[in-house]
Design a protein around this motif. Structure first.
Motif, mmCIF file in Angstrom:
data_model
loop_
_atom_site.group_PDB
_atom_site.id
_atom_site.type_symbol
_atom_site.label_atom_id
_atom_site.label_comp_id
_atom_site.label_asym_id
_atom_site.label_seq_id
_atom_site.Cartn_x
_atom_site.Cartn_y
_atom_site.Cartn_z
ATOM 1 N N SER A 81 -7.056 -4.458 12.913
ATOM 2 C CA SER A 81 -6.823 -4.994 11.491
ATOM 3 C C SER A 81 -8.332 -4.808 11.794
ATOM 4 O O SER A 81 -9.453 -5.034 12.284
ATOM 5 C CB SER A 81 -6.144 -6.308 11.470
ATOM 6 N N PHE A 82 -9.213 -4.994 9.963
ATOM 7 C CA PHE A 82 -10.443 -5.726 10.064
ATOM 8 C C PHE A 82 -10.833 -7.181 10.477
ATOM 9 O O PHE A 82 -12.439 -7.671 10.543
ATOM 10 C CB PHE A 82 -11.392 -4.961 8.985
ATOM 11 N N THR A 83 -9.644 -7.718 10.399
ATOM 12 C CA THR A 83 -9.574 -9.502 10.552
ATOM 13 C C THR A 83 -8.956 -9.741 11.767
ATOM 14 O O THR A 83 -8.549 -9.393 12.675
ATOM 15 C CB THR A 83 -8.710 -9.066 9.563
ATOM 16 N N ASP A 84 -10.632 -10.244 12.489
ATOM 17 C CA ASP A 84 -10.224 -11.115 14.142
ATOM 18 C C ASP A 84 -9.006 -12.394 13.350
ATOM 19 O O ASP A 84 -9.529 -13.446 13.253
ATOM 20 C CB ASP A 84 -11.856 -11.679 14.657
ATOM 21 N N HIS A 85 -7.856 -12.535 14.197
ATOM 22 C CA HIS A 85 -7.268 -13.439 14.003
ATOM 23 C C HIS A 85 -6.387 -14.106 14.651
ATOM 24 O O HIS A 85 -6.635 -15.665 14.362
ATOM 25 C CB HIS A 85 -5.529 -12.120 13.695
ATOM 26 N N LYS A 93 -9.758 -15.293 15.837
ATOM 27 C CA LYS A 93 -10.266 -16.488 15.681
ATOM 28 C C LYS A 93 -10.257 -16.584 14.408
ATOM 29 O O LYS A 93 -10.314 -17.994 13.912
ATOM 30 C CB LYS A 93 -11.855 -15.873 15.408
ATOM 31 N N GLU A 94 -9.352 -16.691 13.236
ATOM 32 C CA GLU A 94 -9.618 -16.921 11.580
ATOM 33 C C GLU A 94 -8.109 -17.773 12.159
ATOM 34 O O GLU A 94 -7.768 -18.243 11.104
ATOM 35 C CB GLU A 94 -9.421 -15.887 11.155
ATOM 36 N N THR A 104 -4.981 -16.137 11.207
ATOM 37 C CA THR A 104 -4.330 -16.403 10.378
ATOM 38 C C THR A 104 -3.381 -14.778 11.120
ATOM 39 O O THR A 104 -3.179 -14.620 11.818
ATOM 40 C CB THR A 104 -5.472 -15.494 9.452
ATOM 41 N N PRO A 110 -2.054 -11.356 10.451
ATOM 42 C CA PRO A 110 -1.951 -10.013 10.081
ATOM 43 C C PRO A 110 -0.348 -9.396 9.567
ATOM 44 O O PRO A 110 0.499 -10.018 10.185
ATOM 45 C CB PRO A 110 -2.490 -9.564 12.179
ATOM 46 N N GLU A 153 -2.129 -4.793 5.184
ATOM 47 C CA GLU A 153 -4.311 -5.055 5.821
ATOM 48 C C GLU A 153 -5.073 -4.134 7.039
ATOM 49 O O GLU A 153 -5.852 -4.231 7.290
ATOM 50 C CB GLU A 153 -4.378 -6.279 5.630
ATOM 51 N N CYS A 154 -3.989 -3.522 7.538
ATOM 52 C CA CYS A 154 -4.295 -2.943 8.622
ATOM 53 C C CYS A 154 -5.075 -1.296 8.139
ATOM 54 O O CYS A 154 -4.283 -0.868 7.506
ATOM 55 C CB CYS A 154 -2.917 -2.720 9.623
ATOM 56 N N THR A 193 -18.824 -2.723 12.957
ATOM 57 C CA THR A 193 -17.567 -3.099 11.898
ATOM 58 C C THR A 193 -16.420 -3.368 12.651
ATOM 59 O O THR A 193 -15.918 -1.746 13.134
ATOM 60 C CB THR A 193 -17.131 -2.532 10.615
#
Length: 516
Positions: free
Chosen positions: A210-214, A216-217, A219, A221, A225-226, A314
């Motif tokens: 995933s582009f998102t650090d879940h 940290k956020e 949230t 996954p 969105e992966c 990224t």
């Protein structure tokens, strides 16, 4: 009193070595002083081209640098090109299927090139280091992952991860890594040995990036969105790569889909600047693994372009999403090679990497052996410019023979500090190399022929110094001294050579002292 002017023309360093036609006679107990210095500081520039654009590192191979011109304004671009080229080249040949000679000691290795000790953790500030570090984490732990509706039994590679509740189709059971996939042969794997056999193909396990650090956020996954993902529905059914059926890359028949067997490891590897979905099949030898590709008619992407040079800033964070009701989705032996240099140099790193002997599947962790690595900065016809520019010894190979490092880290470090953006505030000193003078060095605590100390330069490209009152130092020559050759040099405060260019001069004053 005698005035002696020393000169040098187009030398690389401020080293003055002059021979005179007439003898210079100095009486007993003479004294010497510096009258002036005038040198043109070399802006430290180099042209990288076909004669000097290769690095060779044993166990990785030849690395080709991009052609370009570098000076004090952009030298860090050369560092990055070297760093990028090494990291993207590392792992050549790993894309071969069923490769029997996978270099296990490259796992998790990340290379960095810098003269900033805060970035590398190596050597002295200002000296270029070409170094690597390994970082391997051996399994799920509270400090390394976060999750929802997930229970973890055991620690490290002995830990078992399973869904703690929910019903079929729920996507709120997940395990998210706090660390992204590393550069330089990074890997993320899970073992499907305990993947249960659910009642339908909508259940199972999804392993994604995933582009998102879940973590940290905070949230949840989702599969959609992966950037890249493998879905294992259940034993006896199929893998899906980015939602399409997959097959072994070396299947000759082109049959869509491949069975998921118990004891299989599935996950991702960085190979030659791309991220591949990879499987270690049941019963395979430790070095056997297979690329998972799209079936002939599926049309799914088989790899994700993820070069160090373009995407280093990224990160991709590994996630595991459990599909189905407990306890149908269970995995164990989660393995990750995270960002080695962030772990070693950043404050308050979330966990300590595993750098000991092999744990779990061979080839995913350090193998506990030393690595013998040889570095050559020159494979072309030009044997000096690049090594000299980087501060290494002025020779074809900046290191003598192979260097043995532990798997955890190692570095090749230049001899001289280079790439100072400004000369102001540095300071210099003149060392007399013919005869003696009453000078002492606080760094070594010993006597040294320091003739004069120059506090700074008023210019980035010139050094002009003339003391208002010359300070004469005793030479301690109890007998007459006859000179036909006089040598002196100008050094930086750390004792390294000062790079100069063009025509340069230094003036000395000699006079008779008081008889003792």
């Amino acid at each position: 009193m005698k005035i002696v002017r020393l000169t040098e023309n187009n030398a690389a360093d401020a080293y003055f070595d002059n021979t005179f036609n007439d003898e210079i006679n100095l009486e007993p107990f003479s004294e010497v002083a510096l009258a002036s210095v005038a040198v043109n500081v070399n802006p430290s520039s180099v042209e990288v081209n076909g004669t000097n654009n290769e690095i060779y590192i044993s166990q990785i191979g030849p690395i080709t640098l991009a052609n370009g011109s570098y000076d004090l304004a952009n030298y860090e671009a050369l560092f990055f090109d070297m760093e990028s080229s090494i990291n993207d080249t590392q792992g050549n040949g790993l894309a071969d299927l069923a490769e029997s000679s996978v270099p296990n000691n490259e796992v998790g290795r990340q290379w960095i090139v810098s003269n900033n000790i805060k970035k590398t953790g190596f050597t002295d500030e200002g000296k270029v280091s070409i170094g690597y570090r390994c970082a391997n984490y051996d399994g799920p732990a509270p400090e390394a992952y976060v999750g929802e509706q997930i229970s973890i039994t055991g620690t490290g590679l002995e830990a078992t991860v399973k869904r703690d509740g929910g019903t079929a189709g729920d996507l709120d059971a997940y395990l998210a890594s706090k660390e992204p996939l590393t550069w330089g042969c990074g890997r993320f794997y899970v073992n499907l040995q305990t993947l249960a056999d659910p009642g339908n193909t909508d259940e199972g396990v999804f392993i994604g990036l995933s582009f998102t650090d879940h973590a940290k956020e905070k949230t949840t996954p989702t599969i959609e969105e992966c950037a890249f993902g493998i879905r294992a529905s259940r034993p006896g059914e199929v893998y899906q790569l980015n939602q399409e059926d997959v097959e072994y890359a070396d299947d000759d028949g082109g049959t869509a889909g491949h069975q998921v067997a118990v004891s299989d490891y599935i996950g991702f590897e960085r190979i030659e600047g791309k991220i591949y979905a990879v499987q270690y099949p049941t019963g395979a030898s430790p070095n056997d693994r297979y690329l998972l590709t799209a079936a002939d008619d599926a049309g799914a992407d088989t790899a994700l372009d993820w070069s160090y040079s373009e995407n280093r800033a990224t990160p991709l964070f590994p996630v595991i999403i459990m599909l189905g009701s407990a306890p149908d989705a269970i995995v164990d032996r989660v393995q990750l090679s995270p960002d080695a240099f962030r772990l070693f140099t950043a404050k308050n790193a979330p966990y300590t990497p595993e750098t000991g002997a092999t744990k779990g599947l061979v080839g995913m962790q350090n193998n506990g052996q030393d690595s013998s690595i040889h570095l050559s900065l020159q494979n072309g016809s030009d044997t000096s410019t690049l090594t000299t520019y980087l501060g290494f010894l002025n020779e074809r190979n900046p290191t003598s023979g192979n260097s043995v490092f532990t798997n955890a880290e190692g570095a090749f470090t230049a001899k001289n500090a280079v790439f100072t953006s400004s000369l102001k505030g540095q300071g210099f000193y003149v060392e007399l190399m013919t005869g003696t003078c009453e000078g002492y060095d606080g760094e070594t605590g010993q006597r040294k022929n320091i003739l004069a100390v120059i506090p700074e330069s008023d210019s980035d490209d010139k050094l002009l110094f003339q003391p208002a009152f010359p300070i004469f130092l005793e030479m301690n020559n109890s007998h007459p001294l006859i000179l036909r050759n006089i040598r002196a040099r100008l050094l930086q405060t750390d004792g390294s050579n000062l790079r100069v260019q063009g025509f340069n001069s230094m003036t000395l004053l000699y006079k008779s002292g008081k008889s003792k």
